[in-house]
Design a protein around this motif. Structure first.
Motif, PDB file in Angstrom:
ATOM      1  N   ILE A   1       0.820  -1.213   0.000  1.00  0.00           N
ATOM      2  CA  ILE A   1       0.000   0.000   0.000  1.00  0.00           C
ATOM      3  C   ILE A   1       0.850   1.258   0.000  1.00  0.00           C
TER       4      ILE A   1
ATOM      5  N   VAL B   1      -0.375   0.940  -3.919  1.00  0.00           N
ATOM      6  CA  VAL B   1      -1.786   1.257  -4.141  1.00  0.00           C
ATOM      7  C   VAL B   1      -2.089   2.717  -3.832  1.00  0.00           C
ATOM      8  N   LEU B   2      -1.613   3.212  -2.697  1.00  0.00           N
ATOM      9  CA  LEU B   2      -1.945   4.574  -2.291  1.00  0.00           C
ATOM     10  C   LEU B   2      -1.377   5.614  -3.247  1.00  0.00           C
ATOM     11  N   ASN B   3      -0.121   5.446  -3.652  1.00  0.00           N
ATOM     12  CA  ASN B   3       0.472   6.385  -4.603  1.00  0.00           C
ATOM     13  C   ASN B   3      -0.194   6.285  -5.972  1.00  0.00           C
ATOM     14  N   ALA B   4      -0.645   5.093  -6.345  1.00  0.00           N
ATOM     15  CA  ALA B   4      -1.357   4.946  -7.617  1.00  0.00           C
ATOM     16  C   ALA B   4      -2.669   5.715  -7.592  1.00  0.00           C
ATOM     17  N   MET B   5      -3.378   5.667  -6.454  1.00  0.00           N
ATOM     18  CA  MET B   5      -4.631   6.404  -6.325  1.00  0.00           C
ATOM     19  C   MET B   5      -4.371   7.909  -6.339  1.00  0.00           C
ATOM     20  N   LEU B   6      -3.310   8.348  -5.658  1.00  0.00           N
ATOM     21  CA  LEU B   6      -2.984   9.772  -5.660  1.00  0.00           C
ATOM     22  C   LEU B   6      -2.532  10.234  -7.037  1.00  0.00           C
TER      23      LEU B   6
ATOM     24  N   PHE C   1      -3.823   9.482  -9.826  1.00  0.00           N
ATOM     25  CA  PHE C   1      -4.974   9.792 -10.674  1.00  0.00           C
ATOM     26  C   PHE C   1      -5.403  11.256 -10.551  1.00  0.00           C
ATOM     27  N   VAL C   2      -5.071  11.871  -9.412  1.00  0.00           N
ATOM     28  CA  VAL C   2      -5.432  13.289  -9.227  1.00  0.00           C
ATOM     29  C   VAL C   2      -4.205  14.186  -9.367  1.00  0.00           C
TER      30      VAL C   2
END
Length: 285
Positions: free
Chosen positions: A127, A133-138, A140-141
């Motif tokens: 994560i 996972v967390l950096n991948a989600m960030l 996107f923005v």
């Protein structure tokens, strides 16, 4: 003349095993550790002695005090964060959820303890990694990537993994036992939600909240896994210092000094917290 008190054999029968257990597996090892702290290491072998050289060397080193104050700070900080983050969830479970839902929630909060803490800690690698996972989600923005492993943030995340479920459970149980009519009375008298929490809920939950915070602090203060694997030992905590000391010339006596200082600190904080938790308000009988 007052009658002599007879020995309650039934009560003694149940007390003796507990007393023997504590003597064998707590008092005995602690006394042995205290004795070891006065031994001397010569040619990588411990020699029986009664010298204060280990205490003098450890307590006079700046790296020991740096680790001590850092451990105290990071454990206090993580315990505070756990208590703050747990409060909304515990409030909802205590006052908004049904009894059945509350029981299921507490059961689900206990389930993580069925899994090895080491496994749960390593799962954060997936994560928190720079490609995780967390950096991948960030991403996107348009944010990141951020370095979260081998940092203070990683250490706190590991501590919360250990303490947050326990904090939610203890807070929920504590607030669920509050007389709901007192909260309704406060609202009827014009108390706003935040004022109700501050003037009614927190005073009535003081004992449970202090005990919960104490447990979170103790678990964080003595934890080795989170600062080592997620924090990267950037600033070694006292448990990491114990490991490093034993590897340095088999200095078990100096490691014992660190462990004793940890125990003295925990005993002092624990007794202070319990005294505050059960202290009666002024004027109360």
């Amino acid at each position: 003349m007052p009658a002599k008190k007879s020995i309650d054999l039934y009560a003694l029968t149940w007390r003796v095993p507990i007393i023997l257990w504590q003597l064998l597996f707590f008092v005995g090892p602690v006394l042995f550790m205290v004795a070891i702290s006065f031994f001397v290491v010569k040619n990588y072998r411990m020699t029986e002695a009664f010298e204060f050289v280990n205490w003098q060397k450890m307590l006079s080193r700046s790296y020991f005090w740096d680790s001590y104050w850092y451990t105290l700070f990071i454990a206090s900080f993580s315990a505070s964060v756990a208590m703050i983050v747990a409060f909304p969830a515990a409030w909802a479970l205590a006052f908004r959820a049904s009894d059945a839902l509350r029981r299921w929630a507490v059961f689900l909060l206990i389930i993580p303890f069925f899994t090895s803490y080491l496994v749960r800690t390593f799962s954060w690698y997936v994560i928190l990694a720079e490609s995780g996972v967390l950096n991948a989600m960030l991403g996107f923005v348009g944010l990141g990537p951020f370095t979260m492993l081998n940092t203070h943030f990683g250490t706190v995340v590991g501590y919360l993994t250990l303490t947050l479920p326990l904090a939610v459970i203890l807070q929920t149980v504590t607030m669920a036992n509050i007389d709901k009519t007192l909260i309704e009375a406060a609202r009827n008298l014009g108390c706003k939600p935040l004022a109700t929490i501050w003037r009614v809920v927190l005073p009535l939950s003081k004992t449970g909240f202090i005990i919960a915070a104490l447990f979170c602090f103790i678990l964080s203060f003595g934890d080795f896994v989170a600062p080592f694997y997620l924090g990267g030992s950037q600033e070694p905590t006292l448990p990491i210092l114990i490991l490093d000391t034993t590897k340095s010339g088999q200095q078990w006596p100096r490691a014992a000094v660190v462990a004793i200082m940890m125990m003295l600190t925990l005993f002092t904080i624990a007794f202070t917290a319990i005294a505050l938790a059960y202290r009666k308000p002024k004027g109360a009988k």
